[in-house]
Design a protein around this motif. Structure first.
Motif, PDB file in Angstrom:
ATOM      1  N   LEU A 377      36.141  21.086  17.703  1.00 46.40           N
ATOM      2  CA  LEU A 377      35.438  19.827  17.969  1.00 46.40           C
ATOM      3  C   LEU A 377      35.034  19.738  19.441  1.00 46.40           C
ATOM      4  N   LEU A 378      35.930  20.147  20.340  1.00 46.07           N
ATOM      5  CA  LEU A 378      35.608  20.152  21.772  1.00 46.07           C
ATOM      6  C   LEU A 378      34.449  21.091  22.077  1.00 46.07           C
ATOM      7  N   ILE A 379      34.468  22.271  21.472  1.00 48.45           N
ATOM      8  CA  ILE A 379      33.365  23.229  21.661  1.00 48.45           C
ATOM      9  C   ILE A 379      32.041  22.593  21.232  1.00 48.45           C
ATOM     10  N   PHE A 380      32.074  21.938  20.070  1.00 51.38           N
ATOM     11  CA  PHE A 380      30.858  21.326  19.535  1.00 51.38           C
ATOM     12  C   PHE A 380      30.355  20.207  20.456  1.00 51.38           C
ATOM     13  N   LEU A 381      31.275  19.307  20.876  1.00 52.74           N
ATOM     14  CA  LEU A 381      30.870  18.159  21.687  1.00 52.74           C
ATOM     15  C   LEU A 381      30.342  18.583  23.057  1.00 52.74           C
ATOM     16  N   ILE A 382      31.032  19.529  23.704  1.00 50.89           N
ATOM     17  CA  ILE A 382      30.602  19.991  25.033  1.00 50.89           C
ATOM     18  C   ILE A 382      29.242  20.667  24.938  1.00 50.89           C
ATOM     19  N   THR A 383      29.061  21.511  23.912  1.00 50.05           N
ATOM     20  CA  THR A 383      27.774  22.206  23.739  1.00 50.05           C
ATOM     21  C   THR A 383      26.665  21.216  23.432  1.00 50.05           C
ATOM     22  N   TRP A 384      26.987  20.195  22.636  1.00 47.50           N
ATOM     23  CA  TRP A 384      26.001  19.156  22.307  1.00 47.50           C
ATOM     24  C   TRP A 384      25.557  18.410  23.566  1.00 47.50           C
ATOM     25  N   LEU A 385      26.545  18.117  24.442  1.00 44.65           N
ATOM     26  CA  LEU A 385      26.230  17.366  25.655  1.00 44.65           C
ATOM     27  C   LEU A 385      25.371  18.166  26.638  1.00 44.65           C
ATOM     28  N   VAL A 386      25.667  19.461  26.759  1.00 47.76           N
ATOM     29  CA  VAL A 386      24.950  20.268  27.764  1.00 47.76           C
ATOM     30  C   VAL A 386      23.743  20.991  27.180  1.00 47.76           C
ATOM     31  N   ALA A 387      23.661  21.076  25.855  1.00 50.29           N
ATOM     32  CA  ALA A 387      22.533  21.790  25.248  1.00 50.29           C
ATOM     33  C   ALA A 387      21.995  21.035  24.035  1.00 50.29           C
ATOM     34  N   ASP A 388      22.442  21.449  22.830  1.00 50.86           N
ATOM     35  CA  ASP A 388      21.912  20.857  21.593  1.00 50.86           C
ATOM     36  C   ASP A 388      22.982  20.930  20.514  1.00 50.86           C
ATOM     37  N   TRP A 389      22.996  19.933  19.595  1.00 50.82           N
ATOM     38  CA  TRP A 389      24.037  19.907  18.561  1.00 50.82           C
ATOM     39  C   TRP A 389      23.928  21.102  17.620  1.00 50.82           C
TER      40      TRP A 389
END
Length: 456
Positions: A377-389
Motif C-alpha cells: 500500500l505504501l509503494i502504491f501511495l508514494i508512486t501515485w503521489l510522485v507519478a501516477d496511480w
C-alpha cells in the motif's frame, strides 16, 4: 443478537481466507489429507479436533484453515497471550484461554467457565480444538496425553443426557522444518472416534473410561503423525526417514507427487527400522551406526542428501542450467530488493521477542500477513503521489510477482549449486564424492534387507 452472529461469520470468514492465503505463501507446499472422509462439512454433529502440538499458535491456525470452510472451530490456548487488545482479537477468532498452574490461579475455578463454553459450543454442533498433549514440543513423537479431551467430551455428553453424537477426530500436523520459512506442511485428519461406544462403560466406571478414551485418542493420533518410539535412536531414525523416502515410495508403488504419499512412505521406513531393531537384526543396527557418519560427511562436504541420491550430472547439463539461472538472476534481485523489509522484519522480531523458537514461525507468518499489505500500500501511495496511480499498481504487481519468483529461484539455485558442486567433485574424482555415493548405496541395501526380513 442474530445480526452480531452474522457479522462475526463475515469477519471470521474474511480472517480465515486472509490467513489461509498467507499460509499458502508461507509454506512451499501445504496439503491436507482425509479431510473429506473424516470431517463433517457443516454443523451435522459436534466434533473435538485433537491435534499433536509441535509448534506454537500456528498449529491451531493450520487446523482451522484446513478444516471445512463452513465451520468456525473454537480452540483452547494458553491464557498468558490474552492481554489487552491482543486478547480481544484472539477471542474474536474464537480462541479461548486455558489456565495452568504456572499462571498462579485456581485452575479449576478459572477454567470452569471456559469448559462450560466448550460444552455450549459442542451442544450447538460446533467444533472445538484441544491439544491433548497440553504443551508443545518439536521432537518427532507423541508426548503423554492429558485427560482434558476426555473430560470435556463426557462433560458435554452429561449435559445432553448422553443423547449426544460427539466424535473426536485425531489430527496429525507434520512439518519438515518447524522454524524455517517456505517449508512443507501436511495435516492429516484421522478416523473419528465415536464417543457413543464408551457411554455404557462410563456409567459403570467413569475414571477408567476417561483413560480408555485417552488411549483411543493416542492410538488415533499416532496413525496420522510421525511417531518414533525408539527414543535412544530418535535422531538417527528421523534422519533415515528422509534419506529413504524415495526407496520406500518405490517399494510401496506410490508416486512422490503428494506430501501424503511421502508421509506414508516415511511411516513405513520408521516401522521397518524399529521392527528390525526389536528383532535385533544386524542390518538395522548397522544402519543406525552408519547414518551418523553419513550425515557428518554430508555436512563437511556442504552437500544435501537429495544431491547424492540423484547422482552427478554432466558438465554440459549443469552449464545449461546455469545459463537459465543467469537469466532469472535480475528478477530475483528485484524481487529480493523490493520485498526485503517485510520479509526480514518478522524474522528479526520473532528472534527478539521469543527465545523459544517454537514461536518463531507463528510470528513470521502473522508478521508477514500484516506487513506485506502495508508495504505494498505504501509503494502504491508514494508512486501515485510522485507519478501516477497506474504506475503504482504496476509497481505493486511487479513487487508481488518478483517476490514469489525470488523465493522459487532461491530454492532452485540452491539445488543447482549443490548439484554442480557434487558433479565437479565427481569429475575431479574427489574421494568424498565417491565415499558419499558408496555410503548411501550401502544404507539403501541394508534398508532393503531389513524390509525383506520384517515383511517375510
Amino acid at each position: 443478537m442474530s445480526w452480531k452472529n452474522e457479522l462475526h461469520k463475515v469477519y471470521y470468514g474474511f480472517l480465515r481466507v486472509s490467513v489461509r492465503f498467507t499460509l499458502k505463501r508461507y509454506y512451499r507446499r501445504m496439503e491436507e489429507a482425509q479431510r473429506q472422509e473424516n470431517l463433517p462439512k457443516g454443523y451435522q454433529y459436534p466434533v473435538i479436533l485433537a491435534p499433536n502440538h509441535q509448534n506454537a499458535f500456528i498449529d491451531a491456525v493450520n487446523v482451522v484453515c484446513t478444516a471445512h470452510p463452513f465451520q468456525r472451530p473454537s480452540f483452547l490456548t494458553r491464557s498468558d497471550v490474552f492481554k489487552g487488545f491482543a486478547g480481544t482479537v484472539l477471542k474474536s477468532f474464537k480462541m479461548l484461554p486455558i489456565y495452568r498452574a504456572r499462571d498462579g490461579v485456581d485452575t479449576v475455578a478459572a477454567n470452569k467457565p471456559i469448559f462450560d463454553l466448550c460444552v455450549s459450543r459442542l451442544t450447538a454442533n460446533e467444533q472445538v480444538l484441544i491439544f491433548p498433549e497440553g504443551n508443545h514440543g518439536r521432537k518427532p513423537f507423541l508426548r503423554p496425553l492429558k485427560k482434558g479431551v476426555s473430560r470435556i467430551a463426557f462433560q458435554a455428553a452429561e449435559a445432553n443426557n448422553f443423547d449426544f453424537p460427539l466424535k473426536i477426530v485425531p489430527v496429525g500436523l507434520n512439518y519438515n522444518d518447524h522454524t524455517k520459512y517456505h517449508q512443507n506442511f501436511l495435516v492429516v485428519y484421522g478416523e473419528p472416534i465415536d464417543l457413543n461406544q464408551f457411554y455404557d462403560n462410563y456409567h459403570e466406571n467413569p475414571n477408567r473410561t476417561l483413560g480408555q478414551v485417552k488411549e483411543a485418542v493416542k492410538e488415533g493420533m499416532i496413525k496420522v503423525m510421525i511417531h518414533i518410539t525408539k527414543k535412544e535412536y530418535q535422531n538417527e531414525i528421523d534422519s533415515l526417514r528422509y534419506i529413504l523416502t524415495h526407496e520406500s515410495l518405490e517399494e510401496m508403488g506410490l508416486s512422490d507427487r503428494t506430501l501424503y504419499n511421502q508421509f506414508l512412505a516415511q511411516k513405513a521406513v520408521i516401522k521397518k527400522i524399529e521392527d528390525g531393531l526389536d528383532a535385533q537384526q544386524p542390518a538395522a543396527q548397522q544402519l543406525i551406526d552408519e547414518v551418523e557418519d553419513y550425515n557428518k560427511t554430508l555436512k563437511e562436504a556442504k552437500l544435501r542428501d537429495d544431491v547424492v541420491r540423484k547422482g552427478p550430472n554432466s558438465l554440459f547439463v549443469q552449464i545449461l542450467k546455469g545459463l537459465v539461472m543467469a537469466v532469472g538472476a535480475p528478477i530475483f534481485a528485484v524481487g529480493t530488493l523490493i520485498n526485503y523489509l517485510p520479509y526480514k522484519l518478522p524474522d528479526v522480531a520473532a528472534k527478539k521477542m521469543f527465545k523459544d523458537d517454537h514461536f518463531h514461525s507463528s510470528v513470521q507468518m502473522l508478521g508477514g500477513m500484516v506487513l506485506f499489505p502495508i508495504w505494498y500500500l505504501l509503494i502504491f501511495l508514494i508512486t501515485w503521489l510522485v507519478a501516477d496511480w497506474k504506475i503504482g499498481l504496476g509497481l505493486v504487481a511487479t513487487a508481488a510477482i518478483s517476490g514469489e519468483f525470488a523465493i522459487y529461484y532461491s530454492h532452485v539455485f540452491k539445488r543447482w549449486w549443490g548439484s554442480t558442486r557434487y558433479s565437479l567433485m565427481h569429475l575431479s574424482k574427489k574421494p568424498v564424492a565417491v565415499k558419499l555415493q558408496k555410503m548411501r548405496a550401502g544404507m539403501v541395501r541394508r534398508y532393503r534387507e531389513i524390509s525383506q526380513l520384517v515383511t517375510a
